[in-house]
Design a protein around this motif. Structure first.
Motif, PDB file in Angstrom:
ATOM      1  N   PHE A 173      -3.039   1.177   5.657  1.00 31.11           N
ATOM      2  CA  PHE A 173      -4.182   1.853   5.047  1.00 31.11           C
ATOM      3  C   PHE A 173      -3.787   3.163   4.360  1.00 31.11           C
ATOM      4  O   PHE A 173      -4.628   3.825   3.771  1.00 31.11           O
ATOM      5  CB  PHE A 173      -5.266   2.096   6.101  1.00 31.11           C
ATOM      6  N   ILE A 174      -2.527   3.545   4.476  1.00 26.74           N
ATOM      7  CA  ILE A 174      -2.000   4.668   3.689  1.00 26.74           C
ATOM      8  C   ILE A 174      -0.631   4.282   3.151  1.00 26.74           C
ATOM      9  O   ILE A 174       0.032   3.392   3.685  1.00 26.74           O
ATOM     10  CB  ILE A 174      -1.895   5.974   4.512  1.00 26.74           C
ATOM     11  N   ALA A 175      -0.227   4.949   2.080  1.00 26.71           N
ATOM     12  CA  ALA A 175       1.110   4.764   1.513  1.00 26.71           C
ATOM     13  C   ALA A 175       1.739   6.140   1.343  1.00 26.71           C
ATOM     14  O   ALA A 175       1.050   7.129   1.069  1.00 26.71           O
ATOM     15  CB  ALA A 175       1.032   4.047   0.168  1.00 26.71           C
ATOM     16  N   ILE A 176       3.050   6.206   1.531  1.00 27.02           N
ATOM     17  CA  ILE A 176       3.784   7.470   1.411  1.00 27.02           C
ATOM     18  C   ILE A 176       4.602   7.461   0.125  1.00 27.02           C
ATOM     19  O   ILE A 176       5.331   6.514  -0.158  1.00 27.02           O
ATOM     20  CB  ILE A 176       4.718   7.679   2.617  1.00 27.02           C
ATOM     21  N   GLN A 177       4.452   8.518  -0.652  1.00 27.42           N
ATOM     22  CA  GLN A 177       5.189   8.652  -1.912  1.00 27.42           C
ATOM     23  C   GLN A 177       6.024   9.930  -1.857  1.00 27.42           C
ATOM     24  O   GLN A 177       5.479  11.037  -1.747  1.00 27.42           O
ATOM     25  CB  GLN A 177       4.202   8.707  -3.085  1.00 27.42           C
ATOM     26  N   PRO A 234      -5.132  10.800  10.854  1.00 25.63           N
ATOM     27  CA  PRO A 234      -6.446  11.117  10.277  1.00 25.63           C
ATOM     28  C   PRO A 234      -6.640  10.477   8.897  1.00 25.63           C
ATOM     29  O   PRO A 234      -7.743  10.014   8.583  1.00 25.63           O
ATOM     30  CB  PRO A 234      -6.420  12.644  10.181  1.00 25.63           C
ATOM     31  N   SER A 235      -5.585  10.442   8.087  1.00 28.44           N
ATOM     32  CA  SER A 235      -5.707   9.848   6.758  1.00 28.44           C
ATOM     33  C   SER A 235      -5.921   8.336   6.841  1.00 28.44           C
ATOM     34  O   SER A 235      -6.643   7.755   6.025  1.00 28.44           O
ATOM     35  CB  SER A 235      -4.484  10.178   5.900  1.00 28.44           C
ATOM     36  N   GLY A 236      -5.304   7.692   7.837  1.00 27.91           N
ATOM     37  CA  GLY A 236      -5.533   6.273   8.038  1.00 27.91           C
ATOM     38  C   GLY A 236      -6.975   5.993   8.419  1.00 27.91           C
ATOM     39  O   GLY A 236      -7.580   5.005   7.975  1.00 27.91           O
ATOM     40  N   ALA A 237      -7.546   6.873   9.251  1.00 29.63           N
ATOM     41  CA  ALA A 237      -8.956   6.740   9.626  1.00 29.63           C
ATOM     42  C   ALA A 237      -9.858   6.933   8.409  1.00 29.63           C
ATOM     43  O   ALA A 237     -10.821   6.176   8.201  1.00 29.63           O
ATOM     44  CB  ALA A 237      -9.296   7.757  10.713  1.00 29.63           C
ATOM     45  N   GLU A 238      -9.550   7.947   7.609  1.00 32.20           N
ATOM     46  CA  GLU A 238     -10.338   8.195   6.396  1.00 32.20           C
ATOM     47  C   GLU A 238     -10.286   6.997   5.454  1.00 32.20           C
ATOM     48  O   GLU A 238     -11.305   6.574   4.892  1.00 32.20           O
ATOM     49  CB  GLU A 238      -9.810   9.448   5.680  1.00 32.20           C
ATOM     50  N   SER A 239      -9.101   6.449   5.287  1.00 35.61           N
ATOM     51  CA  SER A 239      -8.932   5.290   4.404  1.00 35.61           C
ATOM     52  C   SER A 239      -9.730   4.092   4.916  1.00 35.61           C
ATOM     53  O   SER A 239     -10.404   3.400   4.139  1.00 35.61           O
ATOM     54  CB  SER A 239      -7.445   4.939   4.300  1.00 35.61           C
ATOM     55  N   TYR A 240      -9.677   3.833   6.222  1.00 34.70           N
ATOM     56  CA  TYR A 240     -10.410   2.702   6.800  1.00 34.70           C
ATOM     57  C   TYR A 240     -11.906   2.833   6.526  1.00 34.70           C
ATOM     58  O   TYR A 240     -12.580   1.867   6.141  1.00 34.70           O
ATOM     59  CB  TYR A 240     -10.161   2.625   8.309  1.00 34.70           C
ATOM     60  N   MET A 241     -12.419   4.038   6.698  1.00 28.84           N
ATOM     61  CA  MET A 241     -13.867   4.245   6.558  1.00 28.84           C
ATOM     62  C   MET A 241     -14.352   4.240   5.121  1.00 28.84           C
ATOM     63  O   MET A 241     -15.548   4.195   4.864  1.00 28.84           O
ATOM     64  CB  MET A 241     -14.272   5.534   7.277  1.00 28.84           C
ATOM     65  N   GLN A 242     -13.429   4.290   4.168  1.00 26.25           N
ATOM     66  CA  GLN A 242     -13.838   4.175   2.765  1.00 26.25           C
ATOM     67  C   GLN A 242     -14.399   2.792   2.451  1.00 26.25           C
ATOM     68  O   GLN A 242     -15.269   2.647   1.589  1.00 26.25           O
ATOM     69  CB  GLN A 242     -12.662   4.486   1.833  1.00 26.25           C
ATOM     70  N   GLU A 243     -13.902   1.772   3.133  1.00 28.16           N
ATOM     71  CA  GLU A 243     -14.308   0.394   2.844  1.00 28.16           C
ATOM     72  C   GLU A 243     -15.015  -0.290   4.016  1.00 28.16           C
ATOM     73  O   GLU A 243     -15.534  -1.401   3.854  1.00 28.16           O
ATOM     74  CB  GLU A 243     -13.087  -0.446   2.446  1.00 28.16           C
ATOM     75  N   ASN A 244     -15.025   0.351   5.181  1.00 28.14           N
ATOM     76  CA  ASN A 244     -15.551  -0.312   6.376  1.00 28.14           C
ATOM     77  C   ASN A 244     -16.428   0.636   7.182  1.00 28.14           C
ATOM     78  O   ASN A 244     -16.167   1.833   7.256  1.00 28.14           O
ATOM     79  CB  ASN A 244     -14.395  -0.794   7.268  1.00 28.14           C
ATOM     80  N   ARG A 245     -17.438   0.073   7.805  1.00 31.59           N
ATOM     81  CA  ARG A 245     -18.306   0.826   8.697  1.00 31.59           C
ATOM     82  C   ARG A 245     -17.926   0.509  10.139  1.00 31.59           C
ATOM     83  O   ARG A 245     -17.737  -0.657  10.499  1.00 31.59           O
ATOM     84  CB  ARG A 245     -19.764   0.447   8.456  1.00 31.59           C
TER      85      ARG A 245
END
Length: 222
Positions: free
Chosen positions: A33-37, A166-177
């Motif tokens: 749910f996150i990518a590192i650049q 925290p960023s993984g949680a934020e990403s998940y909640m962008q598309e899912n409830r």
């Protein structure tokens, strides 16, 4: 299996980690749910001590052509795996902790007259920088990687969700409830990111992927 526990992991697991869940007879769906650049940066004129709060920062610094120039400097770091990666690549550890707040306490209590270079990502937490600034410690920040949100829609019912940042949680909640699912979190800061979304939060005993997985298994087996 009709009553099989279905788990979503918000990062791709290593095969032994995934197998631990499968051996517990869980169904596992995993996505990053996150990518590192990694970013381009210079490391000249770094301060007396170095700070790393994630493996991602270490990996990015190791890619720098001038990394040998800073290997003589001792490191402060967060997390056992961050520490292990630094040591495996020739760095010496001055102090380490499981959480940034604990490391901030060590630095502000015992190293206030020293100087630091903090290798960070774009979504780093404010706890450590704010503490050093408040203590009037000489420090500089070098951003060495970016965390990009890569949300995925989960189109089926799940029992539990594994969260590792925290960023993984934020990403998940962008598309899912999040509704009745149990959220298993690697640490306190990850749990903090979910506190307004659900009361169903369980924090791992240690801030590692393995501990998060074991907490999940223990919950459903008890």
């Amino acid at each position: 299996m009709e009553n099989q526990i279905r788990i979503v992991s918000t990062k791709k697991l290593l095969e032994p980690q995934k197998q631990t869940l499968l051996n517990a007879n869980f169904s596992v769906v995993e996505n990053d749910f996150i990518a590192i650049q990694n970013k381009d940066f210079t490391i000249e004129n770094s301060n007396e001590y170095l700070i790393f709060t994630s493996k991602n920062a270490v990996e990015s610094v190791l890619r720098n052509k001038k990394v040998a120039e800073i290997k003589t400097k001792k490191c402060f770091c967060v997390g056992s795996k961050t520490k292990a990666m630094l040591e495996q690549n020739g760095f010496q550890i001055e102090a380490h902790s499981d959480y940034a707040a604990e490391l901030a306490s060590v630095i502000c209590n015992s190293y206030v007259k020293n100087s630091f270079t903090f290798f960070s990502g774009n979504l780093r937490r404010d706890i450590l920088p704010d503490a050093m600034t408040l203590a009037e410690i000489n420090w500089q920040e070098v951003q060495v990687y970016e965390t990009l949100l890569t949300p995925h829609k989960i189109g089926f019912d799940v029992n539990g969700i594994l969260f590792f940042s925290p960023s993984g949680a934020e990403s998940y909640m962008q598309e899912n409830r999040i509704e009745d699912e149990i959220c298993f979190c690697i640490g306190n800061t990850t749990a903090e990111a979910l506190k307004y979304a659900t009361p169903n939060i369980i924090i791992a005993n240690q801030p590692t992927v393995e501990s998060t997985i074991m907490k999940c298994i223990e919950y459903y087996k008890n």
